[in-house]
Enzyme design. Structure first.
Site, short mmCIF file in Angstrom:
data_model
loop_
_atom_site.label_atom_id
_atom_site.label_comp_id
_atom_site.label_asym_id
_atom_site.label_seq_id
_atom_site.Cartn_x
_atom_site.Cartn_y
_atom_site.Cartn_z
N ALA A 176 0.83 -1.21 0.00
CA ALA A 176 0.00 0.00 0.00
C ALA A 176 0.86 1.26 0.00
CB ALA A 176 -0.93 -0.01 1.22
N ASP B 123 2.41 1.57 -3.43
CA ASP B 123 1.41 2.01 -4.40
C ASP B 123 1.13 3.50 -4.26
OD1 ASP B 123 1.16 -0.49 -5.54
OD2 ASP B 123 -0.55 -1.08 -4.29
N SER C 29 4.49 -4.75 -16.57
CA SER C 29 3.65 -4.90 -15.38
C SER C 29 2.26 -4.37 -15.69
CB SER C 29 4.26 -4.14 -14.21
OG SER C 29 4.38 -2.77 -14.53
N GLU D 59 -9.06 -13.37 -12.78
CA GLU D 59 -8.32 -14.42 -12.07
C GLU D 59 -7.61 -13.81 -10.86
OE1 GLU D 59 -5.38 -15.95 -14.74
OE2 GLU D 59 -4.71 -13.96 -15.32
N LYS E 248 -4.74 -12.57 -8.44
CA LYS E 248 -3.38 -12.05 -8.70
C LYS E 248 -2.41 -12.70 -7.71
CE LYS E 248 -0.73 -7.78 -9.27
NZ LYS E 248 0.37 -8.14 -8.39
N ARG F 101 11.64 -11.62 -14.58
CA ARG F 101 11.20 -10.39 -15.25
C ARG F 101 12.35 -9.40 -15.39
NH1 ARG F 101 6.18 -7.71 -15.18
NH2 ARG F 101 5.49 -8.81 -13.31
N LYS G 1 -8.52 -9.15 -17.71
CA LYS G 1 -7.91 -9.09 -19.05
C LYS G 1 -8.99 -9.21 -20.12
CE LYS G 1 -3.76 -11.51 -17.40
NZ LYS G 1 -2.97 -12.77 -17.49
N LYS H 153 -6.45 -4.14 -6.93
CA LYS H 153 -5.73 -4.46 -5.70
C LYS H 153 -6.68 -4.52 -4.50
CE LYS H 153 -1.70 -4.73 -5.72
NZ LYS H 153 -0.59 -3.79 -5.85
N CYS I 226 29.33 3.01 19.05
CA CYS I 226 27.97 2.51 19.28
C CYS I 226 27.87 1.01 19.00
CB CYS I 226 26.97 3.26 18.38
SG CYS I 226 25.26 2.75 18.66
#
Length: 706
Positions: free
Chosen positions: A49, A52, A97, A131, A133, A154, A307, A331, A449
């Site tokens: 999220a 995106d 994509s 379908e 994802k 890819r 599609k 999504k 540290c």
């Protein structure tokens, strides 16, 4: 030097052209960083999220300011560059994509766009395949005459990683296609994934053997496929769904639905939940069904894909930038739950970043028990006014990192106080500063540290720093865990302490008399070091190899450098009235405010100075070599390419810089010389295209030797 709190991002509609340019650059860099972590390292650090939302803001900026769109923009790219660990395969047909839809309205608009583009009448039917994802790793399989010849990830959409040997171990991938009507060239594409049950079993085995634990099934599938050791991939329970194609010498079907059914006949596993829909209402009903059943599925999904069914219409619709016009991903909204934030802890990362973490009353989100969530940074805490004791909304998106979305303020306890972010490191007590323009506050205790110690020590002995042979990452971890090397100075006192120790280093597993003698000799060989290497070894933020050389050349000796930094650090608190030493530092060509502030912050921490002083008792720092301003290449930009035979790349670079040249890693119109060794490749080609002078090694030596 600490920055003020950042304001919330302005609306894109409010941005000026100049602001939009800066915002576009910021978004592009951040998206590129997350793409690398997701596609190359299989280790995402933000939720789907959050990612995106970055993409959506970038798209909004580009829609309002289209002149900002370039070929390098994330909106024009797919995935990330392939890893150098694998050979590369060029995709005959790019692996693009999908565009995203986040609401019912956006799905309806997608269908309307398709109908407008195809000029369909109101009563003319439009069949769309729907379908689930799959949340996995995209893969392209090339078959020639029915035989599997290669497999590629890819990658960046145009070039992927050659994972053929690994893919041959996946049971769902046939080595030879079945049935009839098989094209001579057939590229089948789909998703490599792992069942949730298999993922949990694998993680238990990993934990039991002390190996890396995977964050989620997608990461485990990607990490398992991209192994250099094929035996490891073979031992992992990977699966594959086929749903698309690349190059095909002949098409076995005329619709998307029929193509997937043909894949099944050819021997592939396909998703049984694929259906054919005739209108928007049917698409949205299917989406709700899958969303409701999501938790019961045996594998992870993050949405539904739509599609256009007819392949001739897909061809007419074509593509726009990085995605097809004929498909879209709907999504899922992030999974959420409400719980109590009991405490805010501050974790210190290996680079010194202070990261707030919410400790929560245990709550189940999306079938997973969550007790911790990221709070990102102090700005996010302030913006959302998150307090200890608050009731908060927790979100898991894409099964990555849970985060606090919002506060239920009407349930806030009366005693809850605004959270005060610490200005000191909770681990070592050093100052924690926040640089201008950054959201992260960092510990300045670089050398002392414990939270940063191992990474700092690894940097200290790295090739461009002390470069101690036999003291690599593995040894640093071992010696740190054994409390033998906790600080840089401990490296140079190791032999002395070992001589008086009861448990000798030579008696440790993996060591012996010879290896220990060699290690001590290698350490002694590095007791004399160039000033620029020492400065680089200190691990000061923003001070890389190049800046370390600039500082070394400017100050000449370690004594001059320490004295100037002490003066600059002492005057640090005088706002608006920097010392002469700070002004001198800031005026060094190539340094500037950010580097100058980082160096001064380092020396303002007394324990860093103490650690450096202790180190200087054990080593000798050589003065910096002065750059020759009268050489033939002074002020020139030089690029070395190909295999050099008369000197190493590092030797050539060092020599050129001593003569006043700037050595670059890429060729441009500003390049003066390209020195080409054997098997020079793209840089040599580009130099010739740009008309840049190309020299052989002998010609280069003749030039610099006068």
């Amino acid at each position: 030097m600490a920055a003020k709190s950042k304001k919330p991002l302005p609306s894109v509609d409010q941005l000026t052209k100049a602001q939009a340019k800066v915002e576009h650059k910021r978004l592009a860099l951040e998206i590129a960083m997350h793409d690398e972590r997701y596609y190359q390292k299989d280790a995402p650090t933000v939720s789907d999220a959050a990612y995106d939302s970055l993409r959506q803001r970038l798209n909004a900026v580009e829609a309002r300011f289209p002149e900002l769109v370039t070929t390098d923009s994330p909106s024009q790219k797919v995935g990330a560059q392939p890893s150098r660990a694998f050979a590369k395969i060029r995709h005959a047909v790019p692996m693009l994509s999908l565009g995203n839809a986040f609401s019912d309205e956006e799905v309806a608009e997608f269908v309307a766009r398709v109908r407008r583009f195809l000029n369909l009448g109101a009563d003319e039917p439009l069949a769309v395949v729907a379908e689930p994802k799959i949340d996995g790793l995209s893969l392209s399989l090339r078959y020639e005459n029915g035989e599997l010849v290669n497999a590629a990830t890819r990658g960046d959409g145009f070039e992927g990683e050659d994972v053929t040997a690994n893919v041959r171990t996946i049971k769902d991938v046939p080595h030879k296609l079945k049935g009839k009507n098989i094209p001579a060239v057939c590229e089948v594409r789909g998703e490599v994934y792992m069942l949730r049950e298999d993922f949990l079993t694998l993680n238990k085995k990993q934990a039991d053997s002390g190996d890396t634990i995977f964050a989620n099934p997608r990461n485990s599938a990607a990490g398992s496929l991209r192994q250099k050791n094929v035996a490891i991939t073979a031992s992992r329970p990977l699966k594959f769904f086929a749903y698309a194609w690349g190059e095909m010498s002949a098409m076995p079907a005329t619709t998307q639905f029929e193509m997937v059914k043909w894949f099944e006949k050819a021997g592939f596993a396909v998703n049984p939940r694929m259906i054919l829909c005739r209108d928007v209402e049917a698409l949205l009903r299917y989406y709700r069904e899958i969303e409701t059943e999501r938790a019961q599925l045996s594998y992870d999904i993050d949405g539904v894909v739509y599609k256009v069914d007819r392949l001739d219409w897909q061809t007419r619709l074509g593509f726009v930038s990085r995605s097809p016009r004929w498909a879209i991903a709907h999504k899922f909204a992030a999974e959420q739950a409400t719980t109590v934030l009991e405490k805010i802890d501050i974790q210190v990362g290996r680079t010194g970043a202070l990261t707030p973490v919410a400790r929560l009353a245990a709550v189940t989100v999306g079938g997973v028990v969550v007790q911790n969530a990221t709070l990102h940074n102090e700005d996010e805490i302030a913006r959302k006014d998150i307090r200890e004791g608050d009731t908060v909304v927790i979100q898991r998106a894409g099964d990555v990192i849970p985060q606090v979305v919002s506060v239920v303020t009407d349930k806030r306890p009366k005693h809850a106080k605004p959270y005060s972010f610490p200005h000191v490191c909770p681990v070592c007590g050093s100052h924690a500063v926040r640089e201008e323009g950054e959201a992260v506050r960092r510990c300045t205790g670089a050398l002392i540290c414990p939270a940063q110690a191992v990474e700092r020590l690894k940097h200290f002995v790295s090739r461009l720093a002390f470069d101690i042979e036999g003291l690599g990452d593995k040894q640093i971890h071992e010696f740190y865990d054994a409390k033998l090397i906790m600080h840089p100075v401990d490296i140079f006192t190791l032999a002395k302490r070992d001589a008086h120790a009861t448990d000798k280093l030579k008696d440790r597993e993996g060591y012996g008399d010879v290896s220990v003698r060699n290690l001590f000799a290698a350490i002694d060989a590095r007791r004399r070091i160039e000033l620029n290497r020492l400065i680089f070894a200190l691990g000061i933020r923003h001070v890389g190899e190049g800046n370390a050389k600039l500082l070394a050349r400017h100050y000449g000796t370690i004594e001059n450098f320490r004295a100037a930094m002490a003066e600059a650090a002492a005057a640090q608190t005088e706002e608006g009235n920097p010392s002469e030493a700070y002004a001198d530092l800031n005026a060094i060509g190539g340094v500037g405010d950010i580097v100058a502030d980082a160096v001064v912050e380092f020396f303002a921490e007394e324990r860093n100075v103490k650690a450096l002083n202790e180190l200087l008792h054990e080593i000798e720092v050589l003065p910096a070599e002065q750059v020759r301003a009268d050489s033939a290449v002074a002020g020139k930009t030089v690029v070395f390419t190909g295999s050099l035979t008369k000197f190493t790349r590092e030797e050539a670079k060092a020599q050129a810089e001593r003569l006043g040249a700037k050595v670059s890693g890429s060729v441009s119109k500003k390049t003066d010389y390209v020195v080409a060794g054997e098997e020079a490749g793209s840089k040599l080609t580009k130099a010739r295209e740009l008309g840049v002078a190309v020299l052989t090694e002998d010609e280069w030596l003749k030039l610099i030797e006068g």
